[in-house]
Design an enzyme around this catalytic site. Sequence first.
Site, PDB file in Angstrom:
ATOM      1  N   SER A   1       0.766   0.680   0.340  1.00  0.00           N
ATOM      2  CA  SER A   1      -0.436   1.431   0.676  1.00  0.00           C
ATOM      3  C   SER A   1      -1.636   0.650   0.167  1.00  0.00           C
ATOM      4  O   SER A   1      -1.517  -0.203  -0.720  1.00  0.00           O
ATOM      5  CB  SER A   1      -0.385   2.802  -0.015  1.00  0.00           C
TER       6      SER A   1
ATOM      7  N   TYR B   1       0.115   9.270  -7.545  1.00  0.00           N
ATOM      8  CA  TYR B   1       0.382   8.484  -6.346  1.00  0.00           C
ATOM      9  C   TYR B   1      -0.065   7.038  -6.529  1.00  0.00           C
ATOM     10  O   TYR B   1       0.669   6.100  -6.205  1.00  0.00           O
ATOM     11  CB  TYR B   1      -0.327   9.112  -5.145  1.00  0.00           C
TER      12      TYR B   1
END
Length: 285
Positions: A143, A156
């Site tokens: 990501s 996260y």
Amino acid sequence: MRWLDGEVALVTGGGSGIGRAVVDRYVQEGARVVVADLSADRLVAVRDELGDSVRTIVTDVRDIEQNKAAVALAESAFGKLDVFVANAGLGDRFIELADMAEGDIGTAYTQIFDVNVKGLVLGAKAALPALVRTKGSFVVTLSNSSFWPDGGGVLYIASKHAALGVVRQLAHEFAPVVRVNAVAPGATRTNITSPSVLGAIENGGPAPAPDNGSEGDSEVERVTPLRRHASPEDHSAAFVLVASRTQGGIMTGTVIETDAGLGIRGLRRVRGGDNLRERVLGGQN
């Protein structure tokens, strides 16, 4: 020639979002694919749409035996495994530490890291013998949050930074036999699941929650140099490249950032070319 002709891939979290886009593109490129997902309903839709090009299996990537079963299905159904795509992941609903209940932190940490980090390691362990046999590749969905803050909450972000470390270390450990690469998408119009303790509704597993594309098209386009809020399909070509023996065979430890230029945002301006056409071409077409 299609870039994945004759290859066999396994994609975790392949029933929706970026994972499903990768499955579809791999099939278009000539691969046969085992699709592993936590949702049986999503897998039914995959089978109905892609037919004999795929096999499906309900899989919780946090369990080594379920990872091994998915690998075994690839070898029994298609004779081998060339590419393992570790795509399954959990988000954290952008919840910041100051807003987390103290009693929820440990539970959310365990759930997120078990999928986003341990799931990668277990998938690699389960797939390694098969990938060694084929001199294949291990591909990870990272990501923009593997590099930058504020693409999620602290849990996260930390898990995606850790996942980048897994990619780099395994690329070193597996070279020269098995290549290990990653794709790091930016904000995408899709959903990512989040632990119920952070506010999602439990429904046979973590429930859908908006991912880092939740701000909406206009906000994402405002802050990205390319003015793009990606669709899952926008990332799929990068997954093909790193998996391809002919086109990506020189790559290992590589991360392709498909983030609409996030890494080159300017200090004074998001992008420098908003009026580039007028400056260069003037009134010309």
